[in-house]
Write a protein that holds these residues in place. Structure first.
Motif: not given
Length: 536
Positions: A404-409, A443-446
């Motif tokens: 959550d901290i280092f990857v998602e953004p 799935l992650f976008i933006a």
């Protein structure tokens, strides 16, 4: 002097004065509205002037809220179909149009006036003149205000500046507006007022209308895609005795007749999978979920999800399906598979990146594998980043916080992140080669999660053990841990076919495809504190 002191010091309530620039017995009919006005409201004088006009209209025999105007045409199609025509072609039409809409601008020049009306489909200018309408009708029209809803019949022509305009033959009041609209060039600038008074926002902010029309298009196209893929739409309970299908804190309610506590659903998952047990092989539901969590630009406690379940499919099948779905929705809304979101170009054409959970923490997050695998080192890094690690959190949950901290953004372009730790995936099927991970993807976008999916766990023994692990986590203080659901385990004991399922957040999807930074922009009526409460 004595009388003045008595009056000032009296406990008797002082009677408000309602002075209007008109004398009529009908003023008394508006006393409830007048009494509701706040003495500090700067719009009071505008209100009083509008009430005065309303009184005059009634005295003239004009009803304020009639229901006798039959609308014959929508403004948008009329304007679109006739905009290309010349003045000569318009004159040859020989057709009278019957339009209805709200007055959104008005310019009066004595014996003539130009005003613009708007309905759900568009806007058009109207020309009114005393010579055509007659003295009596034109005098009535002069008492109309911006915001009033009117019915107009007339012929199309072009003004000297070339603007397509309706020449009014008849003009009637359909609904009187007692409150003024915001100024044309300022609109509703206060964001919370826009959300709280969405009805005004939709009148004065064309972009808001576009967003919610796009939302409708997205949901309609989503349903069409799933229907054409063989899925059947179903409905499952929104009030549940045991909240399940996700790790989240539920809202609590009570059924009086049965005298039992219930929970607003946090997800429809476990009921949809019961239908797989019952023999349906492709099911989906679009509906509201409720999670008792904080409010942010990405979170609203009441939100819309689409969940679908596919028997005899694997999570990788859903990756392929999701790529096709998002590409179709993007083209339906924007005309392209590439969309612009907050200044970033995002390509939704199929062929998205796919990374394992642990691989993403190392390659995208830049975290040393030794730290990822070591509980104490991972915990230390999480805490140094300002996040808490709860007592009882296992390595998988700490790794999720690293993610959550280092990857998602950093995941701006579409990324499927797969093979999540088993301990944070209580409903997912274990990977055959490595039981410590599951066949699950998000799935992650933006820089945000858009969907969650996995090959479903259909082993009732394994599912019971996972539920029991979740119960222990709940007893240790995790309010979002899953509860034991004996009936769901019993359903699995009858046999659920291997399957894959997915949940897509509709609100975030609309945010992406309409380029909105806040979830409140894409929810018609987001949750707000009641007016007058602290913080509202």
């Amino acid at each position: 002097m004595q009388q003045r002191r008595t009056a000032v010091g009296s406990d008797a309530p002082r009677k408000k004065e309602y002075k209007l620039p008109v004398k009529s017995k009908r003023v008394e009919d508006f006393r409830p509205l007048l009494e509701s006005l706040d003495a500090r409201d700067e719009l009071n004088e505008v209100f009083k002037n509008r009430i005065a006009k309303a009184v005059q209209l009634l005295d003239d025999g004009v009803p304020l809220y009639p229901n006798d105007f039959a609308k014959g045409d929508d403004i948008g199609p009329v304007a679109e179909a006739h905009e290309p025509l010349t003045e000569e072609a318009l004159a040859e039409l020989g057709r009278t149009f019957r339009l209805a809409g709200r007055i959104v601008s008005l310019r009066s020049f004595g014996k003539v006036a130009f005003f613009t009306i708007q309905d759900a489909s568009g806007r058009i200018q109207v020309f009114a003149e005393r010579e055509t309408l007659g003295q009596e009708a034109y005098t009535v029209f002069k008492k109309f205000d911006i915001g009033d809803i009117v019915g107009v019949t007339g012929r199309l022509f072009r003004t000297k500046t070339g603007e397509l305009t309706l020449h009014a033959d008849t003009l009637s009041l359909v609904t009187k507006s007692m409150r003024p609209l915001p100024e044309k060039y300022h609109g509703l600038k206060d964001v919370e007022t826009r959300y709280r008074q969405r009805y005004v926002d939709l009148i004065v902010t064309p972009r808001s209308v576009e967003i919610f029309k796009a939302r409708t298009t997205i949901i309609r196209e989503l349903r069409a895609f799933l229907d054409s893929s063989g899925f059947m739409e179903v409905e499952t309970p929104m009030m549940q005795a045991i909240p399940g299908g996700a790790t989240a804190r539920p809202f609590v309610t009570h059924h009086n007749a049965l005298d039992m506590g219930l929970y607003m659903r946090i997800a429809p998952e476990l009921y949809l999978k019961r239908l797989l047990v019952g023999g349906f092989e492709k099911v989906y539901e679009v509906g509201r979920n409720f999670r008792n969590e904080g409010v942010s630009t990405r979170h609203n406690p009441e939100f819309t999800m689409c969940e679908f379940y596919w028997a005899y499919a694997r999570y990788t099948d859903l990756m392929d399906l999701t790529e096709r779905l998002f590409a179709r929705l993007a083209k339906a809304v924007t005309g392209s598979e590439a969309v612009s979101y907050q200044g970033q170009e995002i390509n939704l054409a199929p062929g998205w990146a796919r990374l394992s959970f642990h691989e993403s923490i190392e390659k995208v997050g830049g975290i040393d594998p030794e730290i990822i695998r070591d509980y104490d080192k991972a915990k230390s890094l999480v805490e140094k980043s300002g996040e808490k690690v709860l007592k009882g959190d296992k390595l998988g949950k700490v790794q999720a916080k690293l993610f959550d901290i280092f990857v998602e953004p950093k995941l701006i372009q579409p990324h499927f992140i797969y093979h999540y730790p088993t301990e944070i995936s209580p409903l997912s099927r274990r990977n055959t080669e490595n039981p410590e991970i599951t066949d699950r993807f998000e799935l992650f976008i933006a820089g945000r999660e858009m969907a969650n999916a996995f090959s479903e766990l259909n082993d009732p023994v394994d599912q019971r053990q996972r539920f029991e692990d979740q119960v222990r986590e709940k007893e240790a203080g995790d309010d979002e841990a899953h509860r034991m659901d004996e009936d769901y385990v019993r359903a699995l004991e009858y046999g659920m076919p291997p399957a894959a399922g997915e949940g897509i957040g509709i609100d975030r999807l609309v945010m992406l495809l309409t380029d909105q930074a806040s979830i409140r922009e894409v929810i018609l009526f987001p949750l707000l504190r009641p007016e007058g409460q602290p913080g509202s």
